[in-house]
Motif scaffolding. Sequence first.
Motif, PDB file in Angstrom:
ATOM      1  N   ASN A 139       0.832  -1.213   0.000  1.00 30.15           N
ATOM      2  CA  ASN A 139       0.000   0.000   0.000  1.00 30.15           C
ATOM      3  C   ASN A 139       0.863   1.257   0.000  1.00 30.15           C
ATOM      4  OD1 ASN A 139      -2.440  -1.368  -0.049  1.00 30.15           O
ATOM      5  ND2 ASN A 139      -2.641  -1.392   2.165  1.00 30.15           N
ATOM      6  N   ALA A 140       1.919   1.264   0.814  1.00 29.84           N
ATOM      7  CA  ALA A 140       2.820   2.415   0.855  1.00 29.84           C
ATOM      8  C   ALA A 140       3.514   2.593  -0.496  1.00 29.84           C
ATOM      9  CB  ALA A 140       3.850   2.242   1.969  1.00 29.84           C
ATOM     10  N   LYS A 141       3.915   1.492  -1.104  1.00 28.65           N
ATOM     11  CA  LYS A 141       4.555   1.531  -2.433  1.00 28.65           C
ATOM     12  C   LYS A 141       3.626   2.203  -3.440  1.00 28.65           C
ATOM     13  CE  LYS A 141       5.820  -1.678  -6.169  1.00 28.65           C
ATOM     14  NZ  LYS A 141       7.161  -1.330  -6.592  1.00 28.65           N
ATOM     15  N   GLU A 142       2.374   1.782  -3.439  1.00 30.07           N
ATOM     16  CA  GLU A 142       1.393   2.339  -4.370  1.00 30.07           C
ATOM     17  C   GLU A 142       1.221   3.849  -4.151  1.00 30.07           C
ATOM     18  OE1 GLU A 142      -3.352   1.963  -5.179  1.00 30.07           O
ATOM     19  OE2 GLU A 142      -2.277   0.116  -4.695  1.00 30.07           O
ATOM     20  N   LYS A 143       1.105   4.251  -2.905  1.00 27.20           N
ATOM     21  CA  LYS A 143       0.920   5.675  -2.590  1.00 27.20           C
ATOM     22  C   LYS A 143       2.145   6.496  -2.969  1.00 27.20           C
ATOM     23  CE  LYS A 143      -2.399   4.987   1.108  1.00 27.20           C
ATOM     24  NZ  LYS A 143      -2.651   5.047   2.537  1.00 27.20           N
ATOM     25  N   ILE A 144       3.339   6.006  -2.646  1.00 31.24           N
ATOM     26  CA  ILE A 144       4.565   6.743  -2.963  1.00 31.24           C
ATOM     27  C   ILE A 144       4.754   6.863  -4.468  1.00 31.24           C
ATOM     28  CG2 ILE A 144       7.091   6.658  -2.824  1.00 31.24           C
ATOM     29  CD1 ILE A 144       6.669   5.340   0.000  1.00 31.24           C
ATOM     30  N   GLU A 145       4.560   5.767  -5.185  1.00 35.02           N
ATOM     31  CA  GLU A 145       4.727   5.800  -6.641  1.00 35.02           C
ATOM     32  C   GLU A 145       3.686   6.694  -7.293  1.00 35.02           C
ATOM     33  OE1 GLU A 145       6.849   1.446  -7.289  1.00 35.02           O
ATOM     34  OE2 GLU A 145       4.716   1.647  -7.747  1.00 35.02           O
ATOM     35  N   SER A 146       2.455   6.641  -6.776  1.00 32.49           N
ATOM     36  CA  SER A 146       1.405   7.500  -7.303  1.00 32.49           C
ATOM     37  C   SER A 146       1.752   8.972  -7.100  1.00 32.49           C
ATOM     38  CB  SER A 146       0.077   7.160  -6.617  1.00 32.49           C
ATOM     39  OG  SER A 146      -0.942   7.993  -7.071  1.00 32.49           O
ATOM     40  N   TYR A 147       2.238   9.308  -5.912  1.00 31.83           N
ATOM     41  CA  TYR A 147       2.637  10.677  -5.630  1.00 31.83           C
ATOM     42  C   TYR A 147       3.811  11.096  -6.518  1.00 31.83           C
ATOM     43  CZ  TYR A 147       4.509  14.768  -3.366  1.00 31.83           C
ATOM     44  OH  TYR A 147       4.997  16.042  -3.139  1.00 31.83           O
ATOM     45  N   ALA A 148       4.770  10.212  -6.679  1.00 25.02           N
ATOM     46  CA  ALA A 148       5.968  10.519  -7.488  1.00 25.02           C
ATOM     47  C   ALA A 148       5.599  10.849  -8.934  1.00 25.02           C
ATOM     48  CB  ALA A 148       6.953   9.361  -7.436  1.00 25.02           C
ATOM     49  N   ARG A 149       4.537  10.220  -9.423  1.00 27.53           N
ATOM     50  CA  ARG A 149       4.114  10.498 -10.819  1.00 27.53           C
ATOM     51  C   ARG A 149       3.522  11.897 -10.965  1.00 27.53           C
ATOM     52  NH1 ARG A 149       2.778   4.977 -10.436  1.00 27.53           N
ATOM     53  NH2 ARG A 149       0.648   5.388  -9.816  1.00 27.53           N
ATOM     54  N   THR A 150       3.104  12.512  -9.853  1.00 34.13           N
ATOM     55  CA  THR A 150       2.486  13.842  -9.934  1.00 34.13           C
ATOM     56  C   THR A 150       3.502  14.968  -9.820  1.00 34.13           C
ATOM     57  OG1 THR A 150       2.082  14.049  -7.544  1.00 34.13           O
ATOM     58  CG2 THR A 150       0.386  12.933  -8.866  1.00 34.13           C
ATOM     59  N   ILE A 151       4.726  14.671  -9.440  1.00 31.76           N
ATOM     60  CA  ILE A 151       5.709  15.746  -9.261  1.00 31.76           C
ATOM     61  C   ILE A 151       6.735  15.794 -10.384  1.00 31.76           C
ATOM     62  CG2 ILE A 151       5.488  15.923  -6.779  1.00 31.76           C
ATOM     63  CD1 ILE A 151       7.953  14.186  -6.483  1.00 31.76           C
TER      64      ILE A 151
END
Length: 136
Positions: free
Chosen positions: A124-136
């Motif tokens: 779950n943390a992986k998904e959230k971090i990767e999702s956030y990284a795609r927005t920056i």
Amino acid sequence: PNTDTPIKIISHVGKKLPAYCTALGKALLSQLSEQEFNLLYPSSKKLLQIAPKTITEIAQLKDNLNSIKLSGIASEYEEVNEHLCCFAVPLNINDHDKVALSITTPIFRMTKEKEQQIKLNLLNAKEKIESYARTI
């Protein structure tokens, strides 16, 4: 020991361990191409045994990394420190940085349920971090 037993892990900033015997290291190694892996670990190389359960054979390490590629989760059970296990996930942040996230716990506190919860939390943390990284 009961679950109220305090634990102490002694480490220090900058401490280096071989990637092949840590969950974090295996998570990072699982992101390498076969050619990159073979440059680091030629089949003739013998891996140094850090603890009694450390993987010391290249073929066994390759099998372990293939399992990580399938499951998305790296693990190590007492390969570095007796009585400790660790789980890690590789993070796909960008094309050039290799990053991973891990959780370490004492073996005596590990249950099947706790292991499943740790793995779920990491994914779950992986998904959230990767999702956030795609927005920056």
